[in-house]
Each structure stands twice: as C-alpha cells, then as structure tokens.
Scaffold this motif. Structure first.
Motif, PDB file in Angstrom:
ATOM      1  N   ASN A  56     -58.768  25.232  10.005  1.00  0.00           N
ATOM      2  CA  ASN A  56     -58.287  25.577   8.671  1.00  0.00           C
ATOM      3  C   ASN A  56     -57.850  24.362   7.863  1.00  0.00           C
ATOM      4  O   ASN A  56     -57.046  24.491   6.951  1.00  0.00           O
ATOM      5  CB  ASN A  56     -57.122  26.569   8.794  1.00  0.00           C
ATOM      6  CG  ASN A  56     -56.902  27.392   7.541  1.00  0.00           C
ATOM      7  OD1 ASN A  56     -57.766  27.457   6.674  1.00  0.00           O
ATOM      8  ND2 ASN A  56     -55.733  27.984   7.433  1.00  0.00           N
ATOM      9  N   GLY A  57     -58.348  23.174   8.192  1.00  0.00           N
ATOM     10  CA  GLY A  57     -58.047  22.008   7.381  1.00  0.00           C
ATOM     11  C   GLY A  57     -56.738  21.341   7.730  1.00  0.00           C
ATOM     12  O   GLY A  57     -56.374  21.232   8.897  1.00  0.00           O
ATOM     13  N   GLN A  80     -59.436  20.697   3.010  1.00  0.00           N
ATOM     14  CA  GLN A  80     -60.351  21.413   3.908  1.00  0.00           C
ATOM     15  C   GLN A  80     -61.533  20.491   4.228  1.00  0.00           C
ATOM     16  O   GLN A  80     -62.686  20.868   4.089  1.00  0.00           O
ATOM     17  CB  GLN A  80     -60.869  22.684   3.218  1.00  0.00           C
ATOM     18  CG  GLN A  80     -59.795  23.665   2.787  1.00  0.00           C
ATOM     19  CD  GLN A  80     -59.494  24.690   3.862  1.00  0.00           C
ATOM     20  OE1 GLN A  80     -60.109  24.674   4.921  1.00  0.00           O
ATOM     21  NE2 GLN A  80     -58.562  25.578   3.590  1.00  0.00           N
TER      22      GLN A  80
END
Length: 232
Positions: free
Chosen positions: A159-160, A98
């Motif tokens: 969301n990474g 993340q």
C-alpha cells in the motif's frame, strides 16, 4: 526552505500543488496519493482529492485541523496526516505515496536499508506497517503514526508509504530517496545478497545524510522544473 515563512498561506498552497504534480511526474503517485504542509501547530493544508498529476494551477487547497473532524470532501486517509502532525512538532509536511519499487518491496514485508547514499537519509530505520487494509479511521491512523515514531518514512505492506519532512521540499525529496532506496534493495535481493551485502552503519549514515550544499534544493528544482507554477 520554509515556504510558509516565505509567503504565507497562498505560498503554502502553491507549494502543495507543485509537490502534488511533481510527485506524479516522478512516478511516486498515480490516481492515489496526497500531500500536505503544516500551517501552524493546529492546522495544515492538503491537496485537492483528485489524482495528484491533475491538480490544476491555482486551485484552492483545503485547510484541515490537526485534531478534530475532517472537512467535507477531504479523503479519509488524511487522518494519517492529522495523526503525524499531532505527534511530531518537527514535521512540516507529509507525503502519501504509491511508488512502484516501494510497493514491490513492501509485498515481501521488506523495507529499504541504508545501502547507498540516498538511503542514509532514511536511517536509522524505515518502519513497516504490516497491514494491507486502507487506513480510514482515527485509531488505525494513530497506530501507524506511533509505528512511524521519529523516523522519516513508514512503508505500508502492499500500500505504498508515508514520508515526512521538516518542509514540503524535504518531504518530496525524501519520497524520491525512499523509492531509490527501494530500487537498490530489490536489486540486492535479486542478486541473492540481501544478507551479505553491506549496510551502512548508523553513525556513517548520519554523517552522510547532510543537507548543506543545496542537497534538497537541487533535487526539488529537478523534480519541479516542468511545473506550471514553479519559479523561473
């Protein structure tokens, strides 16, 4: 490097714990994220379901089947690891990160391109998963793994990312490279040169992305130097 071959399951678990804490120290994860290492064709070890920087030395990791139900207490997103391992015999480890530059770039629906040396290791493409929802069911995890294909990384919008490697050391190193490539990509966009700045051609990127000369080993040593379980 192959931690499992060097010392069995205990060594693999130690490598997972070291990787988890190292990803946290590098700012690539925070309260959320997870990392795993393959044990064999049918199983892998995943880190405990706590913030990765807080994984204690010596704590057991959980053995998870590549196919089947997740064991009790394992995070739902570990289905992502299952789906990747099931499709990619070449993958020895999976990092769910993340990191801030990747996250910012993903909000633009953009992925890093091969604009500098580290970016070459992610060529010919970093995939994009254009959905902000958490992946907590098998169908979504399978779809993401399909989109990843044979690449090293897939960026998840807002969301990474998921990063894979042939070993846990390479997966961690590639996670750092992805974040640095995202940093460069954002700077190119800030300069207004996203369309004019050069992108390294695939053939040149393939020649640049060498692992000889201790490339992964030196970065792994750098990232893990402060870890309580790292070798002297």
């Amino acid at each position: 490097m192959n931690t499992l071959q060097c010392g069995g399951v205990d060594a693999a678990a130690r490598s997972v714990r070291i990787a988890a804490r190292s990803l946290s120290r590098a700012g690539l994860v925070h309260a959320y994220g997870h990392v795993s290492v393959r044990l064999d064709a049918d199983t892998f070890l995943v880190c405990p379901p706590v913030p990765m920087g807080l994984v204690p030395a010596g704590v057991p990791c959980t053995r998870v089947p590549v196919r089947g139900q997740l064991p009790a207490g394992v995070l739902g997103e570990v289905r992502l690891h299952q789906s990747v391992y099931a499709r990619r015999a070449d993958v020895g480890a999976v990092c769910r990160i993340q990191s801030p530059q990747v996250m910012a770039l993903s909000a633009l629906r953009r992925v890093p391109r091969a604009r500098h040396g580290f970016g070459c290791y992610l060529a010919p493409r970093v995939a994009l998963w254009d959905d902000v929802q958490l992946l907590r069911d098998t169908a979504a995890a399978d779809a993401l793994a399909d989109e990843l294909g044979d690449g090293a990384a897939i960026v998840m919008r807002g969301n990474g990312a998921v990063v894979v490697g042939s070993s846990i050391e390479r997966a961690v190193v590639l996670s750092w490279y992805l974040e640095d490539a995202a940093r460069v990509e954002l700077e190119v966009h800030r300069a207004g040169a996203a369309d004019s700045a050069p992108v390294i051609p695939d053939d040149e990127a393939a020649r640049r992305a060498v692992w000889s000369g201790g490339i992964a080993e030196r970065m792994w040593a750098h990232l893990t130097a402060a870890d309580p379980e790292s070798a002297p």
